[in-house]
Design an enzyme around this catalytic site. Structure first.
Site, PDB file in Angstrom:
ATOM      1  N   ALA A 245      -3.480   2.216  -9.583  1.00 10.97           N
ATOM      2  CA  ALA A 245      -3.802   0.823  -9.196  1.00 10.97           C
ATOM      3  C   ALA A 245      -4.070   0.639  -7.706  1.00 10.97           C
ATOM      4  O   ALA A 245      -4.291  -0.497  -7.260  1.00 10.97           O
ATOM      5  CB  ALA A 245      -2.741  -0.171  -9.662  1.00 10.97           C
ATOM      6  N   ALA A 246      -4.084   1.724  -6.932  1.00 10.89           N
ATOM      7  CA  ALA A 246      -4.403   1.577  -5.502  1.00 10.89           C
ATOM      8  C   ALA A 246      -5.836   1.049  -5.347  1.00 10.89           C
ATOM      9  O   ALA A 246      -6.112   0.167  -4.522  1.00 10.89           O
ATOM     10  CB  ALA A 246      -4.246   2.906  -4.785  1.00 10.89           C
ATOM     11  N   GLY A 247      -6.742   1.572  -6.172  1.00 14.09           N
ATOM     12  CA  GLY A 247      -8.137   1.115  -6.123  1.00 14.09           C
ATOM     13  C   GLY A 247      -8.253  -0.354  -6.531  1.00 14.09           C
ATOM     14  O   GLY A 247      -9.087  -1.092  -5.998  1.00 14.09           O
ATOM     15  N   ASP A 248      -7.405  -0.776  -7.466  1.00 12.37           N
ATOM     16  CA  ASP A 248      -7.433  -2.181  -7.902  1.00 12.37           C
ATOM     17  C   ASP A 248      -6.932  -3.096  -6.787  1.00 12.37           C
ATOM     18  O   ASP A 248      -7.490  -4.176  -6.565  1.00 12.37           O
ATOM     19  CB  ASP A 248      -6.566  -2.355  -9.161  1.00 12.37           C
TER      20      ASP A 248
HETATM   21  O1  RIB Z   1      -6.690   1.496 -12.169  1.00 12.43           O
HETATM   22  C1  RIB Z   1      -5.492   1.778 -12.807  1.00 12.43           C
HETATM   23  C2  RIB Z   1      -5.539   1.349 -14.244  1.00 12.43           C
HETATM   24  O2  RIB Z   1      -6.511   2.105 -14.927  1.00 12.43           O
HETATM   25  C3  RIB Z   1      -4.268   1.563 -15.015  1.00 12.43           C
HETATM   26  O3  RIB Z   1      -3.371   0.479 -14.898  1.00 12.43           O
HETATM   27  C4  RIB Z   1      -4.754   1.842 -16.425  1.00 12.43           C
HETATM   28  O4  RIB Z   1      -4.403   0.854 -17.336  1.00 12.43           O
HETATM   29  C5  RIB Z   1      -6.265   2.012 -16.315  1.00 12.43           C
HETATM   30  O5  RIB Z   1      -6.944   0.912 -16.770  1.00 12.43           O
END
Ligand code: RIB
Length: 303
Positions: A245-248
């Protein structure tokens, strides 16, 4: 307050910690197992909400306990889920994640209900979408939904940010309507027909119609290409616990800063700060930082 609309996925993350990633055919004994609310779309929505934006999400979960948990998690952070449908026939998405001793991950997603998100789901949210400051989308939902949301956003002058993850080739008609494309290096390579040289790959994708490309480079930071000008923004060096989730976090922080009127370069610094904070903690949504934490990191590190 700025408004961000996210069209994207919600997954339950099933995470196993292992000393290293297994080879094909190999069985490894790992350590502990954890579940976390995740999914690129939900992570980006929660991250943007924690950074101070009003967030509305368009997506789908199944009618099952994972769906209940994921909805409750995003709602807890104030994300508007009026346009997250409960799918009658398909299970909630799950992600099988292996984390090695260095916090590096591999992820396999069974998208389930995420792949039922439709053009009609997007059109149902038209009035919210048209009034947004930024539309942010990863690619864990069908392309028809991404295309429909992009068209509506463009008609209303809403900025469109596409995080092409997971990577897949994209039609040039879609790429030409994106304001900022946010791939990592692997995703950029896929969009650039396998080209491995970073700058050549960026130019090749720009030739397909996207002017602004922001490539995330992990510990190296990010590279912002706007037209002919390319600027490298170094990362904040932090201890890495879990890269999921760092990219998110990066994508959401970039969008929030942009929506607030900050310059693209300043928005990249926000992205770097949020991404850095996210890798210092475990799990997808539990690792996403608050606005206070991001601002403090930018202040302490001289921004
Ligand atoms: O970017 C991380 C996410 O990628 C995770 O939370 C997983 O669910 C996938 O969708």
């Amino acid at each position: 307050m700025t408004t961000i609309v996210v069209v994207g996925s919600l997954n339950m993350d099933l995470v196993v910690h292992a000393p290293r990633h297994p080879l094909p055919g190999e069985t490894l004994i790992g350590s502990h197992f954890q579940t976390f609310p995740g999914g690129k779309g939900a992570n980006q929505a929660v991250a943007a909400a924690r950074l101070g934006a009003r967030v509305c999400m368009i997506g789908r979960v199944g009618i099952d306990t994972f769906g209940d948990t994921l909805l409750a998690a995003v709602q807890y952070d104030g994300v508007d889920t009026s346009f997250v449908q409960r799918d009658l026939n398909t299970a909630t998405g799950v992600a099988l994640i292996t984390l090695d001793a260095h916090g590096q991950n591999t992820i396999v997603v069974a998208p389930g209900a995420n792949m039922q998100v439709s053009e009609a789901d997007v059109i149902r949210a038209e009035s919210v979408l048209r009034r947004a400051d930024v539309l942010l989308m990863p690619l864990e939902c069908p392309l028809e939904a991404v295309v429909a949301a992009t068209h509506l956003a463009r008609q209303s002058g809403v900025r469109v940010v596409l995080n092409p993850a997971p990577a897949r080739p994209l039609p040039t008609e879609l790429l030409a309507q994106i304001d900022y494309l946010l791939p990592n290096q692997l995703e950029l390579q896929v969009l650039a027909d396998g080209e491995t040289d970073l700058l050549t790959a960026i130019r090749r994708v720009q030739q397909q119609g996207v002017r602004n490309i922001l490539v995330t480079l992990g510990e190296e930071g990010a590279l912002l290409a706007m037209g002919d000008q390319t600027t490298h923004v170094p990362a904040f060096q932090v201890p890495v616990v879990d890269t999921v989730a760092a990219g998110d976090a990066f994508a959401a922080a970039f969008c929030v800063a942009l929506a607030e009127g900050k310059s693209p370069l300043e928005a990249v610094r926000w992205g770097n700060a949020a991404g850095a904070l996210a890798v210092t903690r475990s799990g997808a949504q539990p690792s996403l930082p608050s606005r206070f934490e991001v601002m403090r990191l930018l202040e302490v590190r001289g921004e």
